[in-house]
Design a protein around this motif. Structure first.
Motif, PDB file in Angstrom:
ATOM      1  N   GLU A 307     122.767  -0.081  18.957  1.00  0.00           N
ATOM      2  CA  GLU A 307     122.154  -0.661  17.684  1.00  0.00           C
ATOM      3  C   GLU A 307     122.916  -2.167  18.160  1.00  0.00           C
ATOM      4  O   GLU A 307     122.028  -2.656  17.323  1.00  0.00           O
ATOM      5  CB  GLU A 307     123.073  -0.117  16.277  1.00  0.00           C
ATOM      6  CG  GLU A 307     121.546   1.182  16.008  1.00  0.00           C
ATOM      7  CD  GLU A 307     122.876   2.053  14.957  1.00  0.00           C
ATOM      8  OE1 GLU A 307     123.497   1.353  14.314  1.00  0.00           O
ATOM      9  OE2 GLU A 307     121.906   2.972  14.281  1.00  0.00           O
ATOM     10  N   LEU A 308     124.307  -2.206  17.783  1.00  0.00           N
ATOM     11  CA  LEU A 308     124.870  -3.758  17.363  1.00  0.00           C
ATOM     12  C   LEU A 308     124.486  -4.237  19.185  1.00  0.00           C
ATOM     13  O   LEU A 308     123.534  -5.240  19.001  1.00  0.00           O
ATOM     14  CB  LEU A 308     125.933  -3.828  18.470  1.00  0.00           C
ATOM     15  CG  LEU A 308     127.372  -4.592  17.952  1.00  0.00           C
ATOM     16  CD1 LEU A 308     126.598  -5.892  17.231  1.00  0.00           C
ATOM     17  CD2 LEU A 308     128.092  -4.998  18.292  1.00  0.00           C
ATOM     18  N   ARG A 309     124.054  -3.530  20.282  1.00  0.00           N
ATOM     19  CA  ARG A 309     123.442  -4.554  21.420  1.00  0.00           C
ATOM     20  C   ARG A 309     122.155  -4.919  21.015  1.00  0.00           C
ATOM     21  O   ARG A 309     121.533  -6.172  21.446  1.00  0.00           O
ATOM     22  CB  ARG A 309     123.007  -3.483  22.881  1.00  0.00           C
ATOM     23  CG  ARG A 309     125.203  -2.790  23.466  1.00  0.00           C
ATOM     24  CD  ARG A 309     125.053  -2.376  24.711  1.00  0.00           C
ATOM     25  NE  ARG A 309     126.203  -1.925  24.604  1.00  0.00           N
ATOM     26  CZ  ARG A 309     126.515  -1.464  25.860  1.00  0.00           C
ATOM     27  NH1 ARG A 309     125.405  -0.556  26.509  1.00  0.00           N
ATOM     28  NH2 ARG A 309     127.862  -1.542  26.161  1.00  0.00           N
ATOM     29  N   GLY A 310     120.977  -3.843  20.300  1.00  0.00           N
ATOM     30  CA  GLY A 310     120.034  -4.000  20.143  1.00  0.00           C
ATOM     31  C   GLY A 310     119.774  -5.128  18.893  1.00  0.00           C
ATOM     32  O   GLY A 310     118.779  -6.511  19.510  1.00  0.00           O
ATOM     33  N   LEU A 311     120.650  -5.647  18.275  1.00  0.00           N
ATOM     34  CA  LEU A 311     120.751  -6.552  17.396  1.00  0.00           C
ATOM     35  C   LEU A 311     121.067  -8.053  18.045  1.00  0.00           C
ATOM     36  O   LEU A 311     120.937  -8.841  17.480  1.00  0.00           O
ATOM     37  CB  LEU A 311     121.640  -6.444  16.100  1.00  0.00           C
ATOM     38  CG  LEU A 311     121.082  -4.875  15.583  1.00  0.00           C
ATOM     39  CD1 LEU A 311     122.474  -4.697  14.227  1.00  0.00           C
ATOM     40  CD2 LEU A 311     119.809  -5.434  14.726  1.00  0.00           C
ATOM     41  N   ARG A 313     120.479  -8.502  21.081  1.00  0.00           N
ATOM     42  CA  ARG A 313     119.309  -9.217  22.172  1.00  0.00           C
ATOM     43  C   ARG A 313     118.393  -9.303  20.896  1.00  0.00           C
ATOM     44  O   ARG A 313     117.518 -10.598  21.596  1.00  0.00           O
ATOM     45  CB  ARG A 313     118.395  -7.953  23.010  1.00  0.00           C
ATOM     46  CG  ARG A 313     119.278  -7.426  23.397  1.00  0.00           C
ATOM     47  CD  ARG A 313     118.391  -5.952  25.168  1.00  0.00           C
ATOM     48  NE  ARG A 313     118.298  -5.206  24.309  1.00  0.00           N
ATOM     49  CZ  ARG A 313     118.933  -3.798  24.098  1.00  0.00           C
ATOM     50  NH1 ARG A 313     119.458  -4.215  24.509  1.00  0.00           N
ATOM     51  NH2 ARG A 313     117.708  -3.101  23.054  1.00  0.00           N
ATOM     52  N   ALA A 314     117.895  -9.347  19.737  1.00  0.00           N
ATOM     53  CA  ALA A 314     116.877  -9.664  19.146  1.00  0.00           C
ATOM     54  C   ALA A 314     117.297 -11.213  18.416  1.00  0.00           C
ATOM     55  O   ALA A 314     116.906 -11.818  17.726  1.00  0.00           O
ATOM     56  CB  ALA A 314     117.193  -8.697  17.725  1.00  0.00           C
ATOM     57  N   LEU A 315     118.742 -11.358  18.282  1.00  0.00           N
ATOM     58  CA  LEU A 315     118.898 -12.664  17.844  1.00  0.00           C
ATOM     59  C   LEU A 315     119.429 -13.724  18.578  1.00  0.00           C
ATOM     60  O   LEU A 315     119.340 -13.496  20.301  1.00  0.00           O
ATOM     61  CB  LEU A 315     120.904 -12.429  17.865  1.00  0.00           C
ATOM     62  CG  LEU A 315     121.470 -11.962  16.554  1.00  0.00           C
ATOM     63  CD1 LEU A 315     122.895 -11.749  16.958  1.00  0.00           C
ATOM     64  CD2 LEU A 315     121.169 -12.567  15.051  1.00  0.00           C
TER      65      LEU A 315
END
Length: 525
Positions: A307-311, A313-315
């Motif tokens: 989840e942290l990696r996905g967030l 990438r979205a930043l």
């Protein structure tokens, strides 16, 4: 002559088929013997067939009858039929047309001679249940892992060995055995004493107090197990503060202690299984839970990491974040110089309009107009104050006049009240009556004498006139040792209420002759 003339005559009796006759007999027999109780010995018992039904015969010294127990009835019987067992059965009589035989279909079966025992048992069960000894709400849960297990049973026999063996297999625990007799005379008293004895142990004492009790015995007849139906045992089990497991007889044997106990085990071995868990299963469950806990933590960490990696990438990046702000800053800078010039022009226009207004309407003119308005309204507060003072002056004069009249009126009211009270006092004062020539006769205690009989009983009297008092006797002679003399009149005081009521109405009528008679005797003295 024809052959028909030699044929047999036709009978008047109707013809029955075999089935019709068997059905009629079956119906007649069932109507006449719909419900019966039979006592006899089981003979020719054939165990439950594949269908679950059981067949046998009941016999006594002179007859025999076939019997059948259907599968549903067989499953709920407490006492299973055995060859040679004397029983009492309840059922209905019917026939079996296939063999032209009658039989009884058994609905219930019990060993012969146990009916009285069962009736007594049921009566005692109802009486104890009415007292609330069997209520579910008062039963306590058995501890999951007791530190000490108490057992009440016979020290000899297979029961104690089965319990100890099962406890050792499942979860070894210290066991305290209270040896008792479980059958015969005095067994009930020993069992009740054992339960009370375990409950009397103090926690932390020299002998450890059990956390759970097991009352156990092997199987037997209802007579063998009767000590566990005794009231003393049932009350001891119900009063036990230690959770109690009953394990009396086999699964089909039910005693009253089973209703009073906190848990009922089908066998003594089952009681040991209820008392403690399985150690190996606990260890396995603990190991499984430990592995599941570690796996859950790993999965949670992996999930959070994803989840942290996905967030991340979205930043947006720093350049993307600052590009819009930079553009807005450039647009504001481009609009700032024209806005400042426009603002300066607007301020200059407002200043010019203000100067023109001052030229048209100079301050000296505005001041003169303000003075005129002030002069016009200067007289209004003075006139209003004069009107208020006039109104208040009138109110003050009226209050002064009322204040001047108030003391005189108050004095007049008080003087009237005083004159009325004086007149009332004068009318009620008994000395006014004495002033008209009457006298008041008193005894030695100073109590007024109201009759001749009371005067004779008093002997020595005191007569009070308007100008003083004199001593006197009833027969007209002076009292011994007390020469007549005048006494100064007593200070004026209101007469007692009772004396006034007694003297006032009689002053003019009934007491006058007595007073005159007394005065006549005094003149002689």
């Amino acid at each position: 002559m024809s052959a028909s003339a030699f044929s047999a005559p036709i009978a008047n009796v109707p013809e029955w088929s075999v089935t019709e006759l068997a059905t009629a007999l079956k119906r007649t027999l069932e109507d006449a013997f719909g419900h019966v109780r039979l006592k006899g010995e089981i003979s020719g018992y054939r165990g439950p067939h594949g269908s679950g039904h059981a067949y046998f015969s009941l016999k006594d010294g002179g007859a025999k009858i076939d019997a059948v127990i259907w599968k549903g009835t067989m499953m709920r019987l407490r006492h299973k039929p055995k060859e040679g067992l004397e029983v009492v059965v309840t059922g209905r009589i019917t026939t079996y047309p296939g063999k032209s035989a009658y039989q009884i279909v058994v609905d219930s079966l019990e060993p012969a001679g146990t009916g009285a025992w069962m009736a007594l048992l049921e009566e005692r069960r109802r009486a104890l249940a009415a007292e609330g000894l069997f209520d579910v709400a008062r039963k306590r849960p058995v501890p999951y892992l007791p530190l000490v297990v108490g057992v009440v049973t016979s020290p000899t026999g297979a029961v104690i060995r089965d319990i100890l063996h099962r406890l050792a297999d499942r979860f070894p625990r210290p066991v305290l055995v209270w040896p008792v007799r479980v059958q015969g005379e005095g067994a009930a008293e020993e069992i009740a004493a054992a339960i009370h004895g375990f409950n009397a142990l103090e926690p932390g004492g020299a002998i450890p107090r059990p956390d759970v009790l097991i009352v156990a015995r092997g199987g037997g007849s209802i007579e063998d197990l009767w000590c566990f139906n005794e009231e003393i045992v049932v009350r001891a089990a119900a009063a036990s503060t230690i959770p109690l497991i009953s394990a009396v007889g086999h699964e089909t044997d039910v005693t009253l202690i089973d209703h009073a106990a906190d848990r009922r085990a089908p066998t003594p071995t089952g009681a040991a299984e209820m008392a403690v868990p399985v150690l190996h299963e606990l260890l396995a469950d603990l190991d499984s839970l430990s592995r599941r806990h570690a796996g859950a933590l790993l999965r949670l960490v992996d999930q959070r990491r994803g989840e942290l990696r996905g967030l991340a990438r979205a930043l947006p990046g720093p350049e993307a974040l600052l590009a819009q702000k930079r553009q807005r800053l450039d647009l504001a800078d481009a609009r700032l110089a024209p806005a400042l010039a426009a603002n300066a022009r607007d301020a200059q226009g407002r200043l010019n309009r203000a100067l023109q207004g001052l030229a048209r309407n100079p301050p000296s003119l505005r001041l003169a107009r303000a003075r005129e308005r002030l002069a016009a309204i200067d007289h209004r507060p003075r006139h209003a104050l004069e009107r208020v003072l006039a109104v208040q002056g009138e109110r003050l004069n009226g209050m002064s006049r009322r204040l001047d009249r108030a003391p005189g009126q108050g004095l007049e009211r008080l003087a009237g009240r005083l004159s009325r009270a004086t007149a009332l006092f004068s009318s009620l004062n008994y000395r006014a009556v004495l002033a008209r020539g009457y006298a008041l006769v008193l005894d030695s205690a100073g109590t007024p004498v109201g009759s001749a009989q009371a005067a004779r009983a008093a002997g020595h009297l005191t007569v009070e006139f308007a100008d003083g008092r004199v001593a006197a006797s009833v027969d007209g002679a002076a009292a011994a040792g007390t020469p007549p003399e005048e006494t100064p009149p007593a200070p004026a005081r209101p007469a007692p209420r009772r004396a006034a009521k007694r003297k006032e109405p009689a002053a003019d009528t009934k007491k006058a002759p007595l007073a005159g008679a007394v005065q006549g005797s005094l003149f002689e003295n």
